[in-house]
Enzyme design. Structure first.
Site, PDB file in Angstrom:
ATOM      1  N   SER A  91       0.837  -1.194   0.000  1.00 48.58           N
ATOM      2  CA  SER A  91       0.000   0.000   0.000  1.00 48.58           C
ATOM      3  C   SER A  91       0.877   1.250   0.000  1.00 48.58           C
ATOM      4  O   SER A  91       2.108   1.162   0.063  1.00 48.58           O
ATOM      5  CB  SER A  91      -0.911   0.010   1.234  1.00 48.58           C
ATOM      6  OG  SER A  91      -0.134   0.113   2.417  1.00 48.58           O
ATOM      7  N   LYS A  92       0.237   2.405  -0.050  1.00 44.58           N
ATOM      8  CA  LYS A  92       0.963   3.670  -0.141  1.00 44.58           C
ATOM      9  C   LYS A  92       1.900   3.897   1.035  1.00 44.58           C
ATOM     10  O   LYS A  92       2.915   4.585   0.900  1.00 44.58           O
ATOM     11  CB  LYS A  92      -0.037   4.831  -0.239  1.00 44.58           C
ATOM     12  CG  LYS A  92      -0.792   4.870  -1.559  1.00 44.58           C
ATOM     13  CD  LYS A  92      -1.766   6.027  -1.600  1.00 44.58           C
ATOM     14  CE  LYS A  92      -2.553   6.053  -2.912  1.00 44.58           C
ATOM     15  NZ  LYS A  92      -3.530   7.159  -2.949  1.00 44.58           N
ATOM     16  N   ARG A  93       1.573   3.325   2.186  1.00 45.00           N
ATOM     17  CA  ARG A  93       2.447   3.538   3.358  1.00 45.00           C
ATOM     18  C   ARG A  93       3.815   2.887   3.175  1.00 45.00           C
ATOM     19  O   ARG A  93       4.747   3.173   3.918  1.00 45.00           O
ATOM     20  CB  ARG A  93       1.770   3.031   4.634  1.00 45.00           C
ATOM     21  CG  ARG A  93       1.586   1.534   4.702  1.00 45.00           C
ATOM     22  CD  ARG A  93       0.788   1.133   5.930  1.00 45.00           C
ATOM     23  NE  ARG A  93       0.521  -0.282   5.984  1.00 45.00           N
ATOM     24  CZ  ARG A  93       1.319  -1.175   6.556  1.00 45.00           C
ATOM     25  NH1 ARG A  93       2.453  -0.780   7.121  1.00 45.00           N
ATOM     26  NH2 ARG A  93       0.995  -2.455   6.579  1.00 45.00           N
ATOM     27  N   GLY A 140       5.526   3.259   0.395  1.00 52.20           N
ATOM     28  CA  GLY A 140       6.247   4.021  -0.618  1.00 52.20           C
ATOM     29  C   GLY A 140       5.493   4.031  -1.934  1.00 52.20           C
ATOM     30  O   GLY A 140       4.272   3.864  -1.967  1.00 52.20           O
TER      31      GLY A 140
END
Length: 560
Positions: free
Chosen positions: A294-296, A298
């Site tokens: 996921s975006k967390r 990177g």
């Protein structure tokens, strides 16, 4: 082989008896073993990638698209692009354009799609509503679906009841068995209604997934589900089934998170009398901590990696290896190699971990495999656009690219690599612990002799003669001062480049000389020319280097 088998199915689901069922089983047994005809694997291969235009193209979606593309191309089939934009609130034209742009950048050209059309269009779900309504009415006429007039409050109470009884939240309303009179009464009142699919209360579905093997579900865990909302909008699973069937998709290759949807879709296929495609559910891409990427963690979108300087061929190569391999140790593949070698039975069931370091390494491999003239042009264009180099015909960019390419994994790294080559961080280098052995090897004596060679014009003349002149001078310098090997080259590297490490010293200092005489270097480079380097050497207080510094001292003092 049949793609799926139903046990305990009602009459409207009885599409075709299993051909392997022996006649002695009797009438009752035969009527209870029912299957949908699987897509004929000997027929034309048609696969699809169906993104929702609600955001950027995730690397997981890109890999699914890639596997579909490779499967189609390896089997001489068609790769279809369909936009699933029924989420009207979140779908945007900008997102659709970005997704199509990213797919095109990766080189995954499609045979049919919203931008090029095709025999089975339209290729946006928002433009296919009349088709969905037509098939919904067909299901209504057959008795496979019914009108449900339950309010949201009634549905919430059913959900609460199921929770108290620790049962799956399945529909338990009266409208599945309502009389015609009760339905007509609600219609006359104008009560909103949905279309619910009538799910058998007994039996199970079994499919043979091309990646995961046999997968089965009990029908009693599902409950009657909605296929058309009260506002007339079709539900995802209904749209997908109608689209795949009418577009004659032979193989559905998609992410494993869609595996639970297969049960609903299989029921719809059979109720409409459509042949089932073959399914292949690809495992998720995982982060290093084994959670869903996921975006967390990177960058996760193809567009982000494009902006960061990654090559499309490297992205394709890396994504293909996330869950697939050709059975060898080879890791470098062009897209043509992948088309030749790809088979769906070599796709792994287990999740694949996304390793950004490995991706960067692989990008470097593809970068250095580019034709030399193309690589040089890419570097030179970037250096000019960033102001590191000015317009020049000196050949400097070509020599710099050839020298630096081995240490560059991303096009964007080329800026730092060239600026580093042109810089002269002598003070920082000499203050490091790693430089102590070089300093203690009478570095000041080498510096004095080097300054003399430069002031006399001897070194400048050697550099002007190019590689041969440089080599001849180094050999003479070493012989004169009784130094060779590391004892010769390490002091020269530090004094001339200001660094302990880097590309071939001779090539590096020749480029520094060329940058100084050609005027090719721009103000953004931080360039320190040879005159400035030797001025720094002359001002150096060499005696202070042998004195022990306190931890707080960070600079090398110069002579007053």
């Amino acid at each position: 082989m049949a793609a799926s088998t139903f046990m305990g199915s009602p009459s409207w689901l009885r599409i075709r008896l299993l051909p392997s069922a022996p006649s002695r089983l009797g009438r009752r047994a035969l009527s209870s073993r029912v299957c949908a005809a699987a897509a004929d694997t000997g027929g034309p291969v048609r696969v699809r990638f169906a993104p929702s235009p609600t955001g950027n193209l995730h690397v997981g979606g890109a890999r699914t698209a890639l596997f579909n593309y490779l499967f189609a191309r390896s089997r001489g089939g068609k790769f279809v692009l369909r936009v699933e934009d029924t989420d009207l609130e979140r779908s945007t034209k900008k997102s659709e354009e970005a997704v199509l742009s990213d797919l095109a950048w990766l080189g995954l050209d499609w045979d049919e799609g919203p931008d090029i059309g095709g025999e089975f269009g339209p290729y946006r779900q928002s433009e296919r509503n009349s088709l969905y309504k037509q098939h919904a009415e067909k299901l209504m006429e057959s008795g496979a679906v019914y009108r449900c007039f339950c309010s949201s409050e009634e549905l919430e109470k059913m959900k609460e009841t199921s929770n108290r009884m620790k049962l799956p939240p399945v529909y338990m309303g009266k409208w599945a068995t309502a009389s015609d009179a009760e339905v007509e009464q609600e219609l006359e009142k104008g009560t909103p209604y949905t279309y619910r699919f009538r799910v058998p209360k007994e039996g199970f579905l079994k499919i043979n997934d091309l990646i995961r093997g046999e997968v089965s579900w009990n029908l009693n865990t599902l409950g009657d589900f909605v296929i058309m909302r009260s506002n007339g909008q079709p539900v995802y699973n209904f749209c997908v089934t109608v689209d795949d069937a009418t577009m004659r998709i032979s193989h559905v290759i998609r992410a494993e998170e869609h595996l639970p949807n297969t049960l609903r879709q299989a029921l719809i296929y059979k109720a409409l009398g459509f042949a089932m495609p073959l399914f292949a559910h690809v495992s998720l891409i995982l982060a290093p901590d084994k959670s869903k990427l996921s975006k967390r963690h990177g960058a996760t979108s193809v567009g982000q990696y494009k902006e960061m300087g990654y090559l499309p061929q490297a992205m394709v190569n890396y994504l293909a290896l996330l869950g697939w391999g050709d059975g060898t140790e080879n890791e470098f593949f062009t897209i043509d190699d992948l088309v030749e070698k790809f088979t769906i039975n070599r796709v792994n069931k287990s999740g694949a971990v996304f390793d950004a370091t490995k991706l960067k390494w692989m990008n470097g491999q593809h970068l250095r495999s580019l034709p030399s003239d193309l690589l040089i042009k890419d570097f030179e264009d970037r250096w000019r656009n960033t102001g590191i180099l000015l317009e020049s015909e000196s050949g400097f960019a070509k020599e710099a690219a050839e020298l630096l390419k081995e240490g560059i994994d991303l096009i964007t790294d080329a800026d730092a690599a060239l600026c580093n080559l042109l810089s002269y961080p002598l003070h920082d280098t000499l203050s490091s612990d790693e430089a102590k052995p070089v300093v203690e090897d009478k570095l000041s004596e080498v510096a004095s002799a080097l300054i003399s060679a430069y002031d006399s014009g001897e070194l400048g003349q050697a550099l002007a003669e190019g590689d041969d002149g440089w080599k001849k001078w180094v050999k003479s310098f070493g012989k004169t001062h009784k130094r060779k090997g590391k004892s010769l080259f390490m002091p020269l590297r530090v004094l001339l480049t200001g660094k302990l490490h880097g590309p071939a010293m001779g090539s590096a200092i020749l480029l520094v000389h060329k940058a100084g005489v050609s005027g090719v270097v721009g103000p953004q480079s931080g360039f320190v020319n040879l005159d400035e380097r030797f001025k720094i050497l002359k001002e150096m207080d060499w005696d202070s280097l042998h004195k022990e510094e306190s931890p707080a001292e960070s600079a090398i003092p110069v002579a007053s």
